[in-house]
Scaffold this motif. Sequence first.
Motif, PDB file in Angstrom:
ATOM      1  N   PRO A 140       0.819  -1.216   0.000  1.00  0.00           N
ATOM      2  CA  PRO A 140       0.000   0.000   0.000  1.00  0.00           C
ATOM      3  C   PRO A 140       0.854   1.268   0.000  1.00  0.00           C
ATOM      4  O   PRO A 140       1.950   1.290   0.572  1.00  0.00           O
ATOM      5  CB  PRO A 140      -0.799  -0.107   1.307  1.00  0.00           C
ATOM      6  CG  PRO A 140      -0.861  -1.560   1.592  1.00  0.00           C
ATOM      7  CD  PRO A 140       0.473  -2.099   1.121  1.00  0.00           C
ATOM      8  N   ASP A 141       0.320   2.303  -0.630  1.00  0.00           N
ATOM      9  CA  ASP A 141       1.023   3.575  -0.798  1.00  0.00           C
ATOM     10  C   ASP A 141       0.360   4.642   0.076  1.00  0.00           C
ATOM     11  O   ASP A 141      -0.778   5.042  -0.187  1.00  0.00           O
ATOM     12  CB  ASP A 141       0.963   3.974  -2.279  1.00  0.00           C
ATOM     13  CG  ASP A 141       1.745   5.236  -2.581  1.00  0.00           C
ATOM     14  OD1 ASP A 141       2.245   5.875  -1.634  1.00  0.00           O
ATOM     15  OD2 ASP A 141       1.858   5.566  -3.773  1.00  0.00           O
ATOM     16  N   ILE A 142       1.082   5.107   1.105  1.00  0.00           N
ATOM     17  CA  ILE A 142       0.478   6.089   2.021  1.00  0.00           C
ATOM     18  C   ILE A 142       0.216   7.431   1.337  1.00  0.00           C
ATOM     19  O   ILE A 142      -0.505   8.267   1.870  1.00  0.00           O
ATOM     20  CB  ILE A 142       1.356   6.344   3.277  1.00  0.00           C
ATOM     21  CG1 ILE A 142       2.759   6.850   2.885  1.00  0.00           C
ATOM     22  CG2 ILE A 142       1.451   5.097   4.150  1.00  0.00           C
ATOM     23  CD1 ILE A 142       3.545   7.393   4.073  1.00  0.00           C
ATOM     24  N   ASP A 143       0.809   7.605   0.150  1.00  0.00           N
ATOM     25  CA  ASP A 143       0.586   8.867  -0.568  1.00  0.00           C
ATOM     26  C   ASP A 143      -0.468   8.737  -1.667  1.00  0.00           C
ATOM     27  O   ASP A 143      -0.641   9.650  -2.474  1.00  0.00           O
ATOM     28  CB  ASP A 143       1.909   9.357  -1.187  1.00  0.00           C
ATOM     29  CG  ASP A 143       2.938   9.661  -0.107  1.00  0.00           C
ATOM     30  OD1 ASP A 143       2.572  10.309   0.889  1.00  0.00           O
ATOM     31  OD2 ASP A 143       4.099   9.220  -0.253  1.00  0.00           O
ATOM     32  N   CYS A 144      -1.166   7.587  -1.705  1.00  0.00           N
ATOM     33  CA  CYS A 144      -2.170   7.404  -2.762  1.00  0.00           C
ATOM     34  C   CYS A 144      -3.385   8.294  -2.491  1.00  0.00           C
ATOM     35  O   CYS A 144      -3.577   8.792  -1.382  1.00  0.00           O
ATOM     36  CB  CYS A 144      -2.587   5.941  -2.865  1.00  0.00           C
ATOM     37  SG  CYS A 144      -3.620   5.391  -1.499  1.00  0.00           S
ATOM     38  N   ARG A 145      -4.184   8.459  -3.535  1.00  0.00           N
ATOM     39  CA  ARG A 145      -5.349   9.344  -3.450  1.00  0.00           C
ATOM     40  C   ARG A 145      -6.317   8.892  -2.345  1.00  0.00           C
ATOM     41  O   ARG A 145      -6.787   9.709  -1.546  1.00  0.00           O
ATOM     42  CB  ARG A 145      -6.057   9.334  -4.810  1.00  0.00           C
ATOM     43  CG  ARG A 145      -7.204  10.305  -4.963  1.00  0.00           C
ATOM     44  CD  ARG A 145      -7.793  10.204  -6.373  1.00  0.00           C
ATOM     45  NE  ARG A 145      -7.917   8.821  -6.845  1.00  0.00           N
ATOM     46  CZ  ARG A 145      -8.907   7.996  -6.482  1.00  0.00           C
ATOM     47  NH1 ARG A 145      -9.851   8.409  -5.688  1.00  0.00           N
ATOM     48  NH2 ARG A 145      -8.937   6.744  -6.935  1.00  0.00           N
ATOM     49  N   THR A 184      -7.929  10.988   0.852  1.00  0.00           N
ATOM     50  CA  THR A 184      -9.341  11.375   0.953  1.00  0.00           C
ATOM     51  C   THR A 184     -10.073  10.616   2.061  1.00  0.00           C
ATOM     52  O   THR A 184     -10.988  11.149   2.668  1.00  0.00           O
ATOM     53  CB  THR A 184     -10.081  11.149  -0.384  1.00  0.00           C
ATOM     54  OG1 THR A 184      -9.880   9.797  -0.787  1.00  0.00           O
ATOM     55  CG2 THR A 184      -9.557  12.074  -1.466  1.00  0.00           C
ATOM     56  N   LEU A 185      -9.663   9.383   2.330  1.00  0.00           N
ATOM     57  CA  LEU A 185     -10.426   8.565   3.285  1.00  0.00           C
ATOM     58  C   LEU A 185      -9.914   8.657   4.727  1.00  0.00           C
ATOM     59  O   LEU A 185     -10.599   8.232   5.659  1.00  0.00           O
ATOM     60  CB  LEU A 185     -10.429   7.094   2.841  1.00  0.00           C
ATOM     61  CG  LEU A 185     -11.130   6.808   1.507  1.00  0.00           C
ATOM     62  CD1 LEU A 185     -10.894   5.365   1.075  1.00  0.00           C
ATOM     63  CD2 LEU A 185     -12.619   7.100   1.598  1.00  0.00           C
ATOM     64  N   GLY A 186      -8.725   9.173   4.914  1.00  0.00           N
ATOM     65  CA  GLY A 186      -8.195   9.304   6.277  1.00  0.00           C
ATOM     66  C   GLY A 186      -8.185   7.966   6.998  1.00  0.00           C
ATOM     67  O   GLY A 186      -7.674   6.963   6.468  1.00  0.00           O
ATOM     68  N   CYS A 187      -8.774   7.931   8.198  1.00  0.00           N
ATOM     69  CA  CYS A 187      -8.763   6.702   8.995  1.00  0.00           C
ATOM     70  C   CYS A 187      -9.657   5.604   8.409  1.00  0.00           C
ATOM     71  O   CYS A 187      -9.640   4.466   8.883  1.00  0.00           O
ATOM     72  CB  CYS A 187      -9.173   7.007  10.441  1.00  0.00           C
ATOM     73  SG  CYS A 187      -7.949   8.017  11.306  1.00  0.00           S
TER      74      CYS A 187
END
Length: 265
Positions: free
Chosen positions: A203-208, A212-215
């Motif tokens: 997983p990419d912590i910088d993905c869209r 947008t989804l936060g937690c």
Amino acid sequence: MTVQQTTRPCVICDSANSQHYCSYSGLEYVQCNTCHLIYVAKFADNETMYGAYTGGGFKSWRRKFFAPIRRMRSIKGYSHFLQRARDIFAFAKQQVGGHGQKTYLDIGCNKGFLLTAALEQGYDVHGVELVTELIRPFCNTYPQFSEQVYSDKFQDVAKRFADRHFDIITAIDVVEHFEDPLSDLREVHRILKDDGVFVIQTPDIDCRQAGTLGCQWGALKPLEHLHLFGRENFVAFGKKAGFREVLVSDPFEEADGNFVAVLKK
Ligand SMILES: [Zn+2]
């Protein structure tokens, strides 16, 4: 912004300077203030973590009941999963010289589709999968390789292999599960041939979606995903583990937002 001292320092920059990211029923993700790695501050106990993998109750029972007789082709979505695996394996194979004996290891091999794709290409295949039942259909289908699929933690399995044994090692959607990812990556480095290649997707912590989804971001699963990377800090992490070259690229599939990295010695 609250800065707190966590019990675990960041695995990339060794800094204990982190801040609260998200909490889920007693488990907390923190984010390193230096490199932005998101990680579980304190792991759940082993039993709880392993329960998350087996799916608990009915799913686990059903799998245990049917696993001894199932074969690969009876897996739902067989053609789709095999094609996906062929594409990923072809990508990995492109990155490697490919002389002499061809050896392949898939860490977190799940149902063995990547192992199957590698077999089609004439590779000697080895797999690691913590959930024994998942891999039974592969072992039923290819009994000659059943001794080379290990149901244990990677760290314990890796001890079996000599230095520079594998041409290709993959860990697709797996490094986020590692409890001690630095030791695991160093072990991968040790057992990889000098001209071999290690391919990961994570997983990419910088993905869209993360933005947008936060937690609510789907990759935030603190029982399973213990370390979440971004493209930038993963390059630093790979180099810390000893890899000379770490190239990041777009994912094999978007899912919750992923990236791919190709690591060379
Ligand atoms: Zn850090």
